[in-house]
Scaffold this motif. Structure first.
Motif, short mmCIF file in Angstrom:
data_model
loop_
_atom_site.label_atom_id
_atom_site.label_comp_id
_atom_site.label_asym_id
_atom_site.label_seq_id
_atom_site.Cartn_x
_atom_site.Cartn_y
_atom_site.Cartn_z
N ARG A 165 58.38 92.21 56.30
CA ARG A 165 58.43 93.49 57.01
C ARG A 165 58.88 94.61 56.07
O ARG A 165 58.36 95.73 56.12
CB ARG A 165 59.36 93.39 58.21
N CYS A 166 59.85 94.31 55.19
CA CYS A 166 60.30 95.30 54.21
C CYS A 166 59.15 95.73 53.31
O CYS A 166 58.97 96.92 53.02
CB CYS A 166 61.42 94.72 53.34
N ARG A 198 52.82 93.18 48.07
CA ARG A 198 52.12 93.75 49.23
C ARG A 198 50.85 92.97 49.55
O ARG A 198 50.63 92.55 50.70
CB ARG A 198 51.80 95.23 48.98
N ASP A 219 60.19 99.43 52.55
CA ASP A 219 61.63 99.64 52.75
C ASP A 219 62.42 99.27 51.50
O ASP A 219 62.92 98.15 51.37
CB ASP A 219 62.09 98.81 53.95
N GLN A 275 55.92 95.47 53.96
CA GLN A 275 54.91 96.17 54.77
C GLN A 275 55.31 97.62 55.01
O GLN A 275 54.48 98.53 54.98
CB GLN A 275 54.72 95.44 56.10
N GLN A 276 56.60 97.86 55.24
CA GLN A 276 57.08 99.19 55.57
C GLN A 276 57.54 99.99 54.34
O GLN A 276 57.95 101.13 54.47
CB GLN A 276 58.23 99.09 56.57
#
Length: 204
Positions: free
Chosen positions: A100-101, A129, A106, A103-104
């Motif tokens: 999620r990090c 990614r 972050d 993908q975003q």
């Protein structure tokens, strides 16, 4: 190549564990996300493993499932990320959170981990990614909550927790402050104390 190990869990001293198989004790290093899901001592455990061989050392790493091992193997292919840092990353966040990090984009959550500077975080985002496309859909969001509650053991939980954080790369003063900040009467064992301290440090 040792790809899986099944035996009796005889020792836990984060991040190291000892699994006895047919009278032979295997030392493994595991991320905290795996350690939190281990059964009590004296119980049979099955782990998938990654065997790393260097000129000066041989080390066996253990993981509770294939997803964590797969991410570990992807991480150590990133320039500047060795097994120790990969283990630290997987101790600070589970595979779903890391995906999620990425993908975003972050960066802040990644640089909160010891040993991960801004340049390393940026490299992780770029190189991981494409590798992690579809991981969130395949893994679902429940992979971090399927653990088995650790069994309390009669040791100095504060010393154990601080030692585990230092082994992961945190400075002694950082480890001491983080443990003190989350320790209270509701904490029954060192594993829970480590979990809370890691969560507080990553959250900033």
């Amino acid at each position: 190549m040792i790809g899986r190990i099944r035996g009796t869990l005889v020792h836990k001293q984060p991040p190291d564990i000892l699994v006895e198989v047919a009278g032979v004790g295997y030392e493994l290093q595991v991320p905290m996300t795996t350690l939190f899901q281990l059964p009590s001592l004296g119980t049979e455990v099955t782990l998938v493993t990654h065997f790393a061989v260097r000129e000066d050392a041989q080390q066996l790493y253990g993981f509770i499932d294939e997803r964590d091992r797969g991410l570990f193997r992807q991480l150590i292919r990133v320039s500047g990320v060795g097994p120790k840092l990969a283990l630290t990353i997987l101790s600070g966040m589970d595979a779903t959170s890391f995906a999620r990090c990425v993908q975003q984009g972050d960066i802040s959550s990644l640089v909160a981990l010891p040993g991960v500077g801004k340049k390393t975080a940026e490299r992780l985002l770029v190189e991981m990614r494409d590798k992690l496309k579809g991981w969130l859909e395949e893994m679902g969001d429940d992979s971090a909550s399927a653990g088995i509650a650790p069994t309390p053991r009669p040791t100095d939980k504060i010393a154990d927790a601080e030692g585990a954080l230092i082994a992961l790369g945190y400075k002694p003063a950082e480890a001491s402050r983080a443990v003190a900040a989350v320790n209270d009467d509701s904490v029954e064992n060192s594993e829970e104390l480590i979990r809370r301290a890691l969560k507080s440090m990553v959250a900033g």
